[in-house]
Motif scaffolding. Structure first.
Motif, short mmCIF file in Angstrom:
data_model
loop_
_atom_site.label_atom_id
_atom_site.label_comp_id
_atom_site.label_asym_id
_atom_site.label_seq_id
_atom_site.Cartn_x
_atom_site.Cartn_y
_atom_site.Cartn_z
N GLY A 56 -6.69 12.46 0.42
CA GLY A 56 -5.70 11.51 -0.10
C GLY A 56 -6.32 10.17 -0.43
N ASN A 57 -7.18 9.66 0.46
CA ASN A 57 -7.85 8.39 0.20
C ASN A 57 -8.79 8.49 -1.00
OD1 ASN A 57 -6.64 6.85 2.27
ND2 ASN A 57 -8.01 7.75 3.79
N LYS A 58 -9.43 9.66 -1.15
CA LYS A 58 -10.31 9.88 -2.30
C LYS A 58 -9.52 9.85 -3.60
CE LYS A 58 -13.75 13.16 -4.06
NZ LYS A 58 -14.92 12.28 -3.97
N HIS A 104 -0.07 10.46 -5.75
CA HIS A 104 -1.09 10.60 -4.70
C HIS A 104 -0.64 9.91 -3.40
CE1 HIS A 104 -3.20 12.07 -8.06
NE2 HIS A 104 -3.78 10.95 -8.45
N TYR A 105 -0.03 8.73 -3.54
CA TYR A 105 0.47 8.01 -2.37
C TYR A 105 1.57 8.82 -1.68
CZ TYR A 105 -1.88 3.87 -4.33
OH TYR A 105 -2.80 2.98 -4.83
N ARG A 144 2.04 2.13 5.96
CA ARG A 144 0.90 1.43 5.36
C ARG A 144 0.62 1.96 3.95
NH1 ARG A 144 -4.13 3.10 4.99
NH2 ARG A 144 -3.82 4.76 6.52
N VAL A 145 0.65 3.28 3.80
CA VAL A 145 0.38 3.87 2.48
C VAL A 145 1.48 3.52 1.49
CG1 VAL A 145 0.07 6.04 1.22
CG2 VAL A 145 -1.01 5.74 3.43
N VAL A 192 3.21 0.31 -3.39
CA VAL A 192 3.97 -0.76 -4.03
C VAL A 192 3.01 -1.77 -4.67
CG1 VAL A 192 5.53 -2.69 -3.65
CG2 VAL A 192 5.95 -0.51 -2.52
N GLU A 193 1.90 -2.06 -3.96
CA GLU A 193 0.93 -3.03 -4.47
C GLU A 193 0.08 -2.45 -5.61
OE1 GLU A 193 -1.38 -4.09 -1.10
OE2 GLU A 193 0.29 -5.03 -0.03
N GLY A 194 -0.27 -1.16 -5.50
CA GLY A 194 -1.21 -0.57 -6.46
C GLY A 194 -0.56 -0.05 -7.72
N VAL A 195 0.65 0.49 -7.60
CA VAL A 195 1.31 1.09 -8.76
C VAL A 195 2.20 0.06 -9.41
CG1 VAL A 195 2.62 3.08 -9.61
CG2 VAL A 195 1.28 3.28 -7.52
N THR A 196 1.57 -0.88 -10.12
CA THR A 196 2.34 -1.94 -10.78
C THR A 196 2.31 -1.80 -12.29
OG1 THR A 196 0.37 -3.33 -10.71
CG2 THR A 196 1.99 -3.62 -8.94
#
Length: 547
Positions: free
Chosen positions: A452-454, A465-466, A484-485, A490-494
């Motif tokens: 998942g992290n990869k 993926h998240y 946390r994920v 929310v932060e990454g998928v903008t």
């Protein structure tokens, strides 16, 4: 034996008996002669001893060789036998090279040779040379050469000639210089015909400028079926399916007969979107017009019915096709595989091979997908090995994806990872996502966390993926990691582009954009989605309590 239909070439009024026999022999060629017939005539002209006096016959032979798909080497031999080539001769051999898809440099060299002989090119010369320059090359030099030819066109006063203008527009469009094509088109719109308009229309569509093409289409003084076909294709290829079908409807109302390209485009769109009613409508028009159901049409119909969930209708059409090619079998095998009819797909594959056909990479995608859906591990391994060792087909990402899915579904995670490590191509996020789903299903939290992290590192903008990783943490009751994920998501998928989907209800296609509220029933739809979400949560809680 030559047929009675003849083409008028060179019947002089006063010639000797031997010459008259040679002329009669030559003019008895059919309208579309074979290479054997051309060579017979050529041999007779040479053997009769009138090669020099019948040079016009030789020129006509060269002209014929430029019109039909004869070997380029034969055309070159005829050209080399002519001591004093004319503009007509040069045009014929340039055309031969252009049609043969040989390097544009050869056509340009012939053009240069003609100019060195102080022969003035005509409109046909530029037409053929620009056609040669339109061919794709690795070094891109044909584009520069075409621009130089454009300069010659202007210098020699052919810039207003409609055939030359058409060739220039086609050349620039083929070289992805649509702005240059526009400038040529706008320089003199009066020196244009329907081919000119169709050429600029096709260039705009290929460049993704559908709305500009739409404006040009509306301004056309005359439209033919190619114009409508180009516009319909433009809409469909750029995802504007509704306008594509509407354009087709208007065309039919105006009494135009659709061509093969239109039917294939609309059937493909119906298949991609699962629009069964539209697909049936196109099928009914094909039947009502008694349009010949040639192999491409049959393939498109089988594919459409298969992708729209009507596999039985696809089978009936497939069985009724008198002629089938490799794509026909591929479409049917893939259709059966996608409908969880693995055994039938594998039986059909055996018939395909025993019928003398050679499988392609697409054939094995269907076969391996069938094995994956049915969990046929040993069969999947067999066919994967057969593909590589038996037919020499190098596996692509889709083949590996099917095998990883097959192994992962069977719980053979180790083998799946080993296969990924030995892949000859770079694994894409879909393959890792398949493995991640298997980790969740089999409760492999630690491995799932690594994968998942990869995946998140590979594509941080994909929310899927998240969600997969959150699901693994939730199943293992690692709530802090799940939260946390979710924050990372929310932060990454903008900057993610909103996805869309469609559904056909009672002949009407409804399109939905993620987060959109424009649909007339959006309020009721979101209420139903909330209800479904609550029921899923309740079902999961009951499942956890019972376990």
């Amino acid at each position: 034996m030559f047929v009675n239909k003849t083409i008028s070439l060179l019947p002089p009024q006063h010639i000797s008996n031997s010459q008259r026999f040679s002329t009669t022999f030559f003019t008895s060629l059919p309208p579309q002669p074979s290479l054997h017939q051309i060579k017979q005539t050529h041999a007779h002209v040479v053997v009769s001893g009138h090669h020099a006096r019948f040079i016009r016959h030789i020129l006509s032979l060269l002209s014929l060789s430029s019109l039909f798909p004869f070997p380029l080497r034969y055309s070159v031999l005829i050209f080399d036998s002519i001591a004093f080539p004319t503009v007509f001769t040069f045009n014929s051999i340039i055309r031969c090279h252009a049609k043969a898809n040989s390097s544009p440099s050869r056509s340009l060299a012939l053009y240069s040779s003609m100019r060195r002989r102080f022969l003035k090119p005509n409109e046909h010369t530029f037409n053929f040379v620009l056609h040669a320059c339109s061919k794709k090359t690795n070094n891109g030099k044909s584009s520069d050469s075409g621009v130089q030819i454009h300069a010659h066109v202007i210098k020699l006063g052919y810039a207003c000639h409609v055939f030359v203008r058409n060739a220039l527009i086609h050349f620039y469009c083929e070289c992805s210089s649509v702005d240059s094509a526009k400038r040529v088109f706008e320089e003199d719109t009066l020196s244009s015909n329907v081919v000119t308009w169709n050429s600029i229309l096709a260039g705009l569509v290929r460049n993704g400028e559908v709305r500009v093409a739409e404006k040009v289409f509306d301004e056309m003084p005359e439209r033919d079926v190619v114009s409508w076909s180009t516009m319909i294709m433009g809409y469909v290829q750029n995802g504007i399916f509704k306008d594509g079908f509407e354009c087709f409807r208007v065309m039919m109302e105006r009494g135009l007969r659709p061509n093969l390209s239109i039917f294939l485009t609309l059937l493909s769109a119906s298949a991609q979107l699962g629009l069964l009613a539209y697909g049936r409508f196109i099928h009914s028009i094909i039947e009502s017009l008694r349009f010949p159901v040639i192999v491409p049409i049959g393939n498109a119909l089988v594919d459409m019915y298969g992708k729209c969930g009507c596999i039985e209708e696809a089978k009936v059409l497939f069985d009724g096709m008198l002629k089938k090619d490799v794509q026909t079998w591929n479409v049917m095998i893939c259709g059966l595989a996608s409908h969880d009819r693995a055994k039938e797909a594998l039986v059909l594959f055996q018939k395909f091979v025993s019928g003398g056909f050679s499988p392609t990479n697409v054939t094995f995608v269907g076969v391996l997908y069938a094995c994956s859906r049915a969990g046929l591990v040993s069969e999947g391994k067999h066919y994967f090995k057969l593909m590589v060792d038996g037919y020499g087909i190098q596996p692509e990402v889709k083949h590996y994806g099917c095998m990883v899915d097959l192994l992962a579904r069977a719980g053979l995670i180790g083998e799946a990872i080993q296969l990924i490590d030995t892949m000859t191509v770079t694994p894409d996020p879909v393959i890792w996502g398949t493995l991640l789903d298997a980790c969740k299903f089999h409760g492999l939290v630690e491995m799932g966390e690594k994968i998942g992290n990869k995946l998140i590192q590979l594509d941080p903008t994909s929310s899927g993926h998240y969600v997969q990783l959150v699901g693994i943490y939730a199943k293992a009751r690692k709530w802090e990691d799940a939260v946390r994920v979710r924050r990372l998501m929310v932060e990454g998928v903008t900057s993610k582009v909103a996805g869309w989907s469609s559904i056909e209800v009672q002949g009407r296609v409804h399109f939905f954009l993620a987060g959109d509220t424009n649909h007339e029933c959006s309020s009721d739809i979101y209420k139903m989605l909330d209800t479904i979400g609550l029921r899923i949560i309740e079902a999961e809680l009951l499942n956890e309590i019972s376990s």
